[in-house]
Design a protein around this motif. Structure first.
Motif, PDB file in Angstrom:
ATOM      1  N   PRO A  75      10.796 -14.230  34.877  1.00  0.00           N
ATOM      2  CA  PRO A  75      12.164 -13.831  34.568  1.00  0.00           C
ATOM      3  C   PRO A  75      12.845 -12.955  35.626  1.00  0.00           C
ATOM      4  O   PRO A  75      13.875 -12.370  35.083  1.00  0.00           O
ATOM      5  N   PHE A  76      12.266 -13.330  36.994  1.00  0.00           N
ATOM      6  CA  PHE A  76      12.539 -12.495  38.427  1.00  0.00           C
ATOM      7  C   PHE A  76      13.693 -13.493  38.210  1.00  0.00           C
ATOM      8  O   PHE A  76      14.264 -14.244  38.718  1.00  0.00           O
ATOM      9  N   ASP A  77      14.796 -12.184  38.933  1.00  0.00           N
ATOM     10  CA  ASP A  77      16.222 -12.651  39.593  1.00  0.00           C
ATOM     11  C   ASP A  77      15.821 -13.033  41.195  1.00  0.00           C
ATOM     12  O   ASP A  77      16.051 -12.064  42.284  1.00  0.00           O
ATOM     13  N   TYR A  78      15.412 -14.073  41.077  1.00  0.00           N
ATOM     14  CA  TYR A  78      15.404 -14.303  42.889  1.00  0.00           C
ATOM     15  C   TYR A  78      15.944 -14.206  43.773  1.00  0.00           C
ATOM     16  O   TYR A  78      15.998 -14.139  44.973  1.00  0.00           O
ATOM     17  N   ARG A  79      17.614 -14.881  43.181  1.00  0.00           N
ATOM     18  CA  ARG A  79      18.618 -14.863  44.599  1.00  0.00           C
ATOM     19  C   ARG A  79      18.345 -13.546  44.781  1.00  0.00           C
ATOM     20  O   ARG A  79      19.403 -13.152  45.848  1.00  0.00           O
ATOM     21  N   ASN A  80      18.374 -12.321  44.499  1.00  0.00           N
ATOM     22  CA  ASN A  80      19.386 -11.363  43.914  1.00  0.00           C
ATOM     23  C   ASN A  80      17.686 -10.391  44.610  1.00  0.00           C
ATOM     24  O   ASN A  80      17.683  -9.187  45.412  1.00  0.00           O
ATOM     25  N   GLN A  81      16.385 -11.141  44.489  1.00  0.00           N
ATOM     26  CA  GLN A  81      15.475  -9.594  44.728  1.00  0.00           C
ATOM     27  C   GLN A  81      14.691 -10.921  46.331  1.00  0.00           C
ATOM     28  O   GLN A  81      14.026 -10.053  46.920  1.00  0.00           O
ATOM     29  N   ALA A  82      15.026 -11.731  46.263  1.00  0.00           N
ATOM     30  CA  ALA A  82      14.416 -12.450  48.134  1.00  0.00           C
ATOM     31  C   ALA A  82      15.232 -13.413  48.202  1.00  0.00           C
ATOM     32  O   ALA A  82      15.868 -13.913  48.238  1.00  0.00           O
ATOM     33  N   PRO A  91       3.362 -13.594  11.945  1.00  0.00           N
ATOM     34  CA  PRO A  91       2.652 -11.803  12.777  1.00  0.00           C
ATOM     35  C   PRO A  91       2.901 -12.051  14.625  1.00  0.00           C
ATOM     36  O   PRO A  91       2.660 -10.882  15.011  1.00  0.00           O
ATOM     37  N   VAL A  92       2.922 -13.188  15.403  1.00  0.00           N
ATOM     38  CA  VAL A  92       2.639 -12.766  16.835  1.00  0.00           C
ATOM     39  C   VAL A  92       4.038 -12.904  17.030  1.00  0.00           C
ATOM     40  O   VAL A  92       4.213 -11.119  18.533  1.00  0.00           O
ATOM     41  N   ARG A  93       5.269 -12.611  16.322  1.00  0.00           N
ATOM     42  CA  ARG A  93       6.548 -13.031  16.309  1.00  0.00           C
ATOM     43  C   ARG A  93       6.813 -11.037  16.884  1.00  0.00           C
ATOM     44  O   ARG A  93       7.558 -10.655  16.764  1.00  0.00           O
ATOM     45  N   ASP A  94       5.802 -10.792  15.380  1.00  0.00           N
ATOM     46  CA  ASP A  94       6.735  -9.242  15.028  1.00  0.00           C
ATOM     47  C   ASP A  94       5.625  -8.275  16.154  1.00  0.00           C
ATOM     48  O   ASP A  94       6.348  -7.908  16.677  1.00  0.00           O
ATOM     49  N   ALA A  95       4.730  -8.672  16.647  1.00  0.00           N
ATOM     50  CA  ALA A  95       4.411  -8.044  17.287  1.00  0.00           C
ATOM     51  C   ALA A  95       5.118  -7.937  18.595  1.00  0.00           C
ATOM     52  O   ALA A  95       5.194  -7.167  19.810  1.00  0.00           O
ATOM     53  N   PHE A  96       6.026  -9.465  19.590  1.00  0.00           N
ATOM     54  CA  PHE A  96       6.463  -8.929  20.444  1.00  0.00           C
ATOM     55  C   PHE A  96       7.322  -8.182  19.908  1.00  0.00           C
ATOM     56  O   PHE A  96       8.889  -8.311  21.311  1.00  0.00           O
ATOM     57  N   ALA A  97       8.247  -8.496  19.589  1.00  0.00           N
ATOM     58  CA  ALA A  97       9.671  -8.043  18.608  1.00  0.00           C
ATOM     59  C   ALA A  97       9.897  -6.254  19.227  1.00  0.00           C
ATOM     60  O   ALA A  97       8.861  -5.379  19.880  1.00  0.00           O
ATOM     61  N   PRO A  98      11.189  -5.694  19.240  1.00  0.00           N
ATOM     62  CA  PRO A  98      11.504  -4.558  19.644  1.00  0.00           C
ATOM     63  C   PRO A  98      10.553  -3.182  18.518  1.00  0.00           C
ATOM     64  O   PRO A  98      10.541  -3.554  17.413  1.00  0.00           O
ATOM     65  N   GLY A  99       9.444  -2.568  18.994  1.00  0.00           N
ATOM     66  CA  GLY A  99       9.567  -1.663  18.100  1.00  0.00           C
ATOM     67  C   GLY A  99       7.453  -2.085  18.120  1.00  0.00           C
ATOM     68  O   GLY A  99       6.802  -1.622  16.779  1.00  0.00           O
ATOM     69  N   GLY A 100       7.687  -3.165  17.540  1.00  0.00           N
ATOM     70  CA  GLY A 100       6.252  -3.852  18.344  1.00  0.00           C
ATOM     71  C   GLY A 100       5.076  -3.679  18.204  1.00  0.00           C
ATOM     72  O   GLY A 100       4.978  -2.535  18.882  1.00  0.00           O
ATOM     73  N   ALA A 101       4.196  -4.179  17.840  1.00  0.00           N
ATOM     74  CA  ALA A 101       2.850  -3.514  18.568  1.00  0.00           C
ATOM     75  C   ALA A 101       2.349  -3.317  20.099  1.00  0.00           C
ATOM     76  O   ALA A 101       2.221  -2.855  20.523  1.00  0.00           O
ATOM     77  N   LEU A 102       3.256  -4.330  20.487  1.00  0.00           N
ATOM     78  CA  LEU A 102       3.341  -4.817  22.123  1.00  0.00           C
ATOM     79  C   LEU A 102       4.103  -3.344  22.801  1.00  0.00           C
ATOM     80  O   LEU A 102       3.876  -3.246  23.808  1.00  0.00           O
ATOM     81  N   SER A 103       5.107  -3.166  21.969  1.00  0.00           N
ATOM     82  CA  SER A 103       5.510  -1.876  23.045  1.00  0.00           C
ATOM     83  C   SER A 103       4.927  -0.759  22.421  1.00  0.00           C
ATOM     84  O   SER A 103       5.358   0.317  23.137  1.00  0.00           O
ATOM     85  N   ARG A 104       3.664  -0.286  21.927  1.00  0.00           N
ATOM     86  CA  ARG A 104       3.088   0.213  21.579  1.00  0.00           C
ATOM     87  C   ARG A 104       1.809   0.233  22.821  1.00  0.00           C
ATOM     88  O   ARG A 104       0.926   0.942  22.610  1.00  0.00           O
ATOM     89  N   PRO A 115      11.092  -6.306  25.186  1.00  0.00           N
ATOM     90  CA  PRO A 115      10.587  -8.457  25.034  1.00  0.00           C
ATOM     91  C   PRO A 115      11.020  -9.410  26.056  1.00  0.00           C
ATOM     92  O   PRO A 115      12.550  -9.204  26.386  1.00  0.00           O
ATOM     93  N   ARG A 116      10.855 -10.492  26.137  1.00  0.00           N
ATOM     94  CA  ARG A 116      10.800 -11.102  26.823  1.00  0.00           C
ATOM     95  C   ARG A 116      10.838 -12.589  26.549  1.00  0.00           C
ATOM     96  O   ARG A 116       9.899 -12.886  26.131  1.00  0.00           O
ATOM     97  N   ALA A 117      11.963 -13.255  26.174  1.00  0.00           N
ATOM     98  CA  ALA A 117      12.476 -15.168  25.558  1.00  0.00           C
ATOM     99  C   ALA A 117      11.398 -15.730  26.274  1.00  0.00           C
ATOM    100  O   ALA A 117      10.349 -16.696  25.185  1.00  0.00           O
ATOM    101  N   GLY A 118      10.550 -16.013  27.439  1.00  0.00           N
ATOM    102  CA  GLY A 118       9.793 -16.383  28.032  1.00  0.00           C
ATOM    103  C   GLY A 118       8.149 -16.270  27.186  1.00  0.00           C
ATOM    104  O   GLY A 118       7.564 -17.312  27.148  1.00  0.00           O
ATOM    105  N   GLN A 119       7.963 -14.740  27.814  1.00  0.00           N
ATOM    106  CA  GLN A 119       6.874 -14.609  27.075  1.00  0.00           C
ATOM    107  C   GLN A 119       6.193 -14.794  24.970  1.00  0.00           C
ATOM    108  O   GLN A 119       5.599 -14.994  25.143  1.00  0.00           O
TER     109      GLN A 119
END
Length: 680
Positions: free
Chosen positions: A455-462, A19-32, A39-43
């Motif tokens: 997940p930030f692209d630090y080399r290009n952001q800072a 159920p946790v994996r479903d919540a973080f999937a595209p279109g899951g509860a987190l998107s609402r 979706p972020r792999a680390g999260q």
């Protein structure tokens, strides 16, 4: 609640992962629940680890870099577990955010019948009884305070929670707050005439009835120390406890697991005793004499220290603190104990006349016991010192919270300990694979460790710049050079600059120099910590150069190194004055270093460098808060580039692009000001 797999927590078939994996999937509860959710792999990785820990028990330590979205990573599995959960944070600000924003969003998105509650310490709630006493207090501060009291009385008629955070315009530094809030010492408990409508007790009852309770670390450790905050009833009913901003746990815990005595506590007691005595037992006891004796003894204790520099911390390894004449110190403690004894005797004669008097007698007894403790030798496994400021503070502290965590929380080796689930998370917990900076002092050496990169692209952001030609930090010219670097950057960016200092002396010197440089020009407003309340400083800095106003430079120390969220182009330049090593003369730092040396370890490598690495990461973390942010970090300490340990400290920072020269630094500022999308 039985989970979808049909098993109870701790049983073999129990699993939250699906159920946790479903919540973080595209279109899951987190998107609402979240705006522009991606979706972020680390999260998801962190959320699944939390789910496993909840299901099977044990301790999990997660360092989740900025931008991972760790709040949802622990909230989703906690809510889906269907069990009672305790959430603890380091700050009231995050407490309010969790309770007022994040939890309601998720509860709605997940469609769960979850009851939540917010529980803070006593000092956050209006005390109706003390508000009434304040109106009759002969020592009331001034007319302005009376007007503020009138506003509080008006608000008290409409508030449901009594949480002073709801009251707009109340400065957190207001001298009125201690007069209208209670402490453990002065609370009358069930004898209070306002007990039925007490906001603290209402909050505790709601917490006991809730499925998810949001508290803070101070409240948690205060209860561990004195079993008084209401947690004594709550914690045994909770199997899952999650600590966010866990990097503050050790320093918060040691404040409560030792002992302290302040002249402020003594003067507060004297004021309360005089107020109650004159109101409920006037003429029956010579209140003025007893109170004057306590106040005089408190002042004499402070005077025995002499003209020590304010905000100093003095070692205390012998009979008296360092630099204090032992005989004068001993006599001052004896006089203080005698004054407390006389107060106990006077209060005993009127104990039945009002509920205030037995409680005041208990306070006098506890103060006398603390004086006795500080008159005896220090506990072997603790360190003792005094803080000298507007008031005198006597402190005896354990070196860390490891034993308390092992014995009182994890209960290592017991059936209860193995069934509970503990999650500890922060963006900065150490600079090695085992996160030893955090796990060792917190007694979590056996915990599961997970590190999730940002997940930030630090080399290009800072990018990060270390000026090679700047003088050493101990040189008198250093603060002026830091101010010059910050001023140049602020001019190019139209403000949007924060200077973080490691000492109050540097704070004042850099702040004054920047104010001198921009005085009268109208282009930049220089904000300095201490000159305005923190809330107002942050509001003005966020406004920046909008609506025709000047851009801002903020010079700050201490609490501004962390927990400050300024996304977008609000903040684009962070200047750190020097490497944030722990102060070598601090008694607690000395005692921790000595313990490591006695163990055959290097205090510099195993304590000073990890401390500096974590603090540096915290300061740098103010810069990039979103995927679209850009900024420059300047560390005005050439040791970061020239010393061997500098490589270890640089490795602790996010992987920003390194700038090698002043020309590169100025070019980076130009690219930011023209909103160029990348450094390379």
């Amino acid at each position: 609640m039985v989970n979808a797999g049909g098993s109870e927590p701790g049983e073999p078939g129990y699993s939250l992962e699906a159920p946790v994996r479903d919540a973080f999937a595209p279109g899951g509860a987190l998107s609402r629940a979240a705006d522009q959710f991606m979706p972020r792999a680390g999260q998801t990785e962190m959320a699944l680890a939390v789910a496993r820990t909840i299901a099977h028990g044990g301790a999990l330590v997660v360092e989740a870099g900025t931008g991972v979205g760790k709040t949802y990573s622990y909230l989703v599995p906690a809510l889906l577990s269907g069990e009672r959960v305790l959430l603890s944070t380091a700050t009231k600000t995050l407490q309010d955010q969790l309770f007022g924003r994040d939890l309601p969003r998720l509860v709605e998105a997940l469609g769960l019948p979850v009851r939540t509650a917010l529980l803070k310490g006593r000092g956050s709630y209006l005390c109706l009884h003390r508000m009434e006493l304040a109106r009759h207090d002969a020592n009331f501060p001034d007319r302005a305070a009376l007007r503020s009291l009138a506003k509080i009385e008006e608000w008290s008629q409409v508030t449901r929670t009594g949480d002073l955070a709801e009251l707009p315009g109340l400065d957190e530094r207001s001298p009125l707050i201690p007069l209208v809030t209670s402490t453990r010492e002065n609370c009358l408990g069930s004898d209070c005439p306002k007990f039925r409508s007490c906001h603290v007790n209402i909050a505790r009852r709601e917490a006991l009835a809730a499925d998810v309770v949001v508290i803070n670390h101070h409240l948690f450790f205060a209860d561990m120390a004195v079993r008084e905050s209401g947690m004594a009833e709550l914690l045994p009913t909770v199997r899952i406890a999650i600590f966010d901003e866990a990097h503050q746990l050790n320093e918060t815990g040691v404040q409560f697991l030792g002992a302290n005595l302040t002249t402020g506590q003594l003067l507060d007691f004297a004021r309360d005793m005089l107020g109650a005595g004159l109101q409920f037992a006037r003429g029956l006891v010579d209140w003025q004499t007893i109170v004057s004796q306590v106040e005089r003894a408190a002042r004499d204790l402070r005077l025995s220290v002499g003209k020590t520099t304010s905000n100093a911390r003095l070692r205390w390894v012998d009979e008296a603190p360092e630099g204090v004449e032992p005989r004068a110190w001993r006599e001052a403690l004896d006089e203080l104990h005698l004054a407390c004894t006389h107060a106990i005797e006077g209060l005993a004669t009127v104990s039945e006349m009002a509920p205030d008097f037995p409680r005041l007698q208990e306070r006098a007894t506890e103060l006398a016991q603390r004086v006795e403790r500080f008159g005896a030798k220090c506990e072997p496994a603790a360190v003792r010192w005094i803080d000298v400021g507007m008031q005198l503070r006597l402190v005896e502290s354990p070196l860390d919270i490891a034993k308390a965590v092992q014995d009182k929380l994890l209960k290592t080796g017991s059936a209860e300990g193995s069934s509970r689930s503990w999650v500890f998370t922060s963006a900065t917990l150490g600079d090695d694979a085992r996160l030893s900076w955090f796990t060792e002092p917190c007694g979590l050496g056996e915990a599961e460790i997970l590190r999730v990169d940002s997940p930030f692209d630090y080399r290009n952001q800072a990018c990060v710049y270390v000026p090679r030609d700047i003088v050493k930090p101990n040189d008198a010219a250093h603060s002026g050079q830091v101010a010059a670097i910050a001023a140049e950057g602020a001019r190019r960016l139209g403000g949007r600059t924060m200077v973080l200092t490691t000492t109050l002396r540097a704070l004042r010197a850099i702040g004054e120099e920047l104010q001198r440089r921009f005085e009268g020009a109208g282009e930049i407003e220089v904000l300095v910590q201490g000159q305005l309340p923190k809330r107002r400083l942050m509001e003005r800095f966020r406004e920046g150069g909008t609506q025709g106003r000047a851009g801002c430079v903020l010079v700050a120390s201490a609490s501004f190194w962390e927990g400050v969220d300024l996304p977008g182009d609000t903040l684009q330049l962070v200047v750190i004055d020097k490497l944030p090593f722990p102060p070598p003369g601090d008694p607690l730092v000395e005692a921790r270093s000595q313990r490591l040396e006695l163990q055959g370890r290097s205090s510099f490598n195993d304590y000073s460098i990890p401390e500096a690495a974590v603090a540096l990461k915290q300061g740098a973390g103010r810069l990039i808060r979103r995927e679209s942010d850009q900024g420059v970090l300047v560390v005005c300490d050439s040791r970061l580039a020239t010393m061997g340990y500098g490589r270890r400290l640089m490795a602790a920072l996010p992987p920003m692009l390194r700038l090698e020269s002043r020309d590169d630094y100025l070019a980076a500022l130009t690219r930011i000001s023209t909103t160029s999308p990348a450094w390379t």
